[in-house]
Design a protein around this motif. Structure first.
Motif: not given
Length: 378
Positions: A362-377
């Motif tokens: 679950a911790g790695t999944a939330i990292i993936s979520f934040f990374l997905s938001n960041y890389k979208g810029e």
């Protein structure tokens, strides 16, 4: 959708089903292969390792090449090599030749899988790209629940070599079909790949897939052992749990297409990553909750693979002129994540035990979520 489009999707689905079968069927055949060659199961496992490493290393090259050359020709050549490598596995007189054949199989699959995704992304209408990709991805996942058991059944009535001979014959047949179906598709040649920073942007994008794969496979690789150790599940109960997971994976992949069409690939990929985090936390909390665990395993695969498929659609939309290389790097990222996930899972169960696995995932999944938001810029 025209008749030609339906045919192209069907060919893509069947091709990825065959490729998935080649990937998933090896594991249940390892005991028979190790017995014939007089080696340990651990040594036989190098068949999987060599295949995976070869795929991960060579896929970006074929992705780059597909943005320069015709994807249909490369897919056809890959299927011919696929047929040859599987025939070589079936004919192998020593385990050394088996390893060589799996190296060639890894090369062949690297020149097929990401290119199928890329060519489907090329021909799909922009608003239906997620739907089309979800269909062909389901072919790969269906091999987990249908292709691999069929191969194991074939071994029971014949021998393990017959499985590889059958896949070699299917590879030759599909090479002819793929050549005819894709030869009229114009190549979407890359024009922007050489721009400074474009490769780095692609690598940053596919890093989301690596972290996603860790969150999925750090637990999945050890799921059977965890269920046996923590819940004292019988073999039939473990099989039922895996079946719930498999059904969720296929339904997640298929449903993501329609959801992507309705909400957009950016929104769906982010929402599913957030839901994946919540579901993994629920698995950790309710791991010993009896029947509820089956439901959460189903939901885990459902949201997880819906996210994977929608993210592929997102990459296809973000890199229209570098689709081949983006899909290839995404598949490499997937295999890297699977490898790192299995390593992380082994470390976690050694230090903290099986009960901590869902929470770490679950911790790695939330990292993936934040990374997905960041890389979208951009």
């Amino acid at each position: 959708m025209s008749q030609k489009d339906r045919l192209r999707l069907a060919v893509g689905w069947i091709t990825l089903f065959l490729i998935g079968t080649d990937l998933f069927v090896v594991s249940p055949l390892l005991p028979f292969i190790s017995e014939e060659f007089g080696i340990t199961s651990a040594d036989a496992g190098w068949m999987v390792t060599v295949f995976a490493v070869t795929y991960a290393v060579s896929a970006p090259f074929f992705g780059w090449l597909s943005d320069k050359k015709e994807k249909g020709i490369l897919i056809t050549c890959g299927l011919i090599l696929f047929a040859f490598s599987n025939a070589l596995t079936g004919l192998a007189s020593s385990f050394s030749w088996v390893i060589v054949s799996r190296f060639l199989a890894g090369l062949s699959v690297a020149s097929i899988t990401p290119l199928i995704y890329a060519i489907i992304g090329d021909i799909a209408p922009p608003k239906r790209r997620g739907v089309w990709l979800s269909i062909v991805v389901s072919g790969h996942l269906m091999a987990l629940s249908a292709g691999a058991p069929f191969g194991t059944l074939l071994e029971h009535f014949a021998c393990w070599r017959s499985v590889f001979f059958t896949m070699a014959f299917a590879g030759v047949t599909l090479a002819l079909i793929n050549f005819n179906i894709w030869r009229t598709v114009p190549n979407n040649r890359s024009r922007n790949y050489q721009k400074q920073g474009n490769l780095l942007r692609i690598l940053r994008s596919v890093s989301v897939t690596t972290i996603w794969a860790i969150s999925m496979y750090a637990l999945y690789v050890y799921l059977g052992a965890a269920l046996y150790s923590e819940n004292q599940f019988s073999s039939s109960e473990i099989a039922l749990a895996v079946a719930f997971y498999g059904i969720g994976a296929v339904l997640g992949s298929l449903s993501s297409g329609q959801l992507t069409h309705r909400f957009g690939e950016h929104t769906l990929s982010k929402v599913t990553l957030l839901l994946l985090t919540i579901t993994l936390l629920a698995i950790g909390i309710f791991f010993s909750a009896g029947g509820w665990l089956y439901f959460f395993l189903f939901m885990w695969a459902l949201v997880g693979y819906a996210g994977f498929t929608s993210y592929q659609a997102r990459l296809a939309a973000e890199y229209p002129e570098d689709r081949g290389i983006a899909m290839a790097w995404n598949n490499t990222a997937l295999y890297i994540g699977i490898t790192l996930g299995s390593m992380l899972g082994g470390y976690v169960i050694t230090i903290w035990g099986y009960s901590m696995l869902p929470f770490v995932c679950a911790g790695t999944a939330i990292i993936s979520f934040f990374l997905s938001n960041y890389k979208g810029e951009k």
